[in-house]
Design an enzyme around this catalytic site. Structure first.
Site, PDB file in Angstrom:
ATOM      1  N   GLU A  44       0.830  -1.207   0.000  1.00 15.15           N
ATOM      2  CA  GLU A  44       0.000   0.000   0.000  1.00 15.15           C
ATOM      3  C   GLU A  44       0.867   1.260   0.000  1.00 15.15           C
ATOM      4  O   GLU A  44       0.481   2.281  -0.560  1.00 15.15           O
ATOM      5  CB  GLU A  44      -0.944   0.003   1.208  1.00 15.15           C
ATOM      6  CG  GLU A  44      -2.007  -1.068   1.128  1.00 15.15           C
ATOM      7  CD  GLU A  44      -2.847  -1.137   2.383  1.00 15.15           C
ATOM      8  OE1 GLU A  44      -4.056  -0.887   2.282  1.00 15.15           O
ATOM      9  OE2 GLU A  44      -2.282  -1.451   3.457  1.00 15.15           O
ATOM     10  N   LYS A  82     -11.203   4.736   2.304  1.00 16.05           N
ATOM     11  CA  LYS A  82     -10.319   4.086   1.334  1.00 16.05           C
ATOM     12  C   LYS A  82     -11.224   3.383   0.331  1.00 16.05           C
ATOM     13  O   LYS A  82     -12.043   2.539   0.699  1.00 16.05           O
ATOM     14  CB  LYS A  82      -9.388   3.093   2.011  1.00 16.05           C
ATOM     15  CG  LYS A  82      -8.448   2.389   1.029  1.00 16.05           C
ATOM     16  CD  LYS A  82      -7.570   1.367   1.720  1.00 16.05           C
ATOM     17  CE  LYS A  82      -6.407   2.075   2.383  1.00 16.05           C
ATOM     18  NZ  LYS A  82      -5.369   1.124   2.836  1.00 16.05           N
TER      19      LYS A  82
END
Length: 118
Positions: free
Chosen positions: A21, A98
């Site tokens: 990520e 997100k």
């Protein structure tokens, strides 16, 4: 008391606990709801008498650019800056989402909400 809402601020950032990520990043959505006394600015029609939403957007973009493992941490930083830099703000709520999180399922988004008051 009045409200200013900034909805669907879209940013690309690198938050998350997974190493990947931090490398590939992902899309995020931030929503703000700000409470403050807007009666004076409603009369004066003067930007310096209100809570500047351009300033709010700048805070969000700058704090989203700082990598964190947790969305809770990002949300807290955004709130702290709002209260440190905009004295007219009495209460603020931030939602940090997100989009398409890598959690092994078909999930549109995951959202962390934080609220703070003076």
């Amino acid at each position: 008391m009045g409200q200013i809402k900034l909805k669907n601020i879209r940013v690309f950032a690198y938050h998350g606990c997974l190493e990947e990520e931090g490398k590939i990043g992902s899309e995020y959505r931030v929503d703000l709801k700000i409470h403050g006394d807007l009666s004076h600015s409603a009369k004066t029609d003067n930007l310096s008498d209100t809570i500047d939403y351009v300033h709010l957007n700048k805070i969000v973009k700058e704090e989203m650019a700082v990598r964190s493992k947790l969305l809770e941490t990002v949300a807290e930083r955004i709130l702290n800056r709002i209260f440190n830099e905009l004295i007219m703000v009495q209460k603020a709520k931030v939602d940090v989402s997100k989009i398409n999180p890598p959690i092994g399922g078909n999930v549109a988004m995951v959202t962390v909400s934080r609220t703070k008051s003076r």
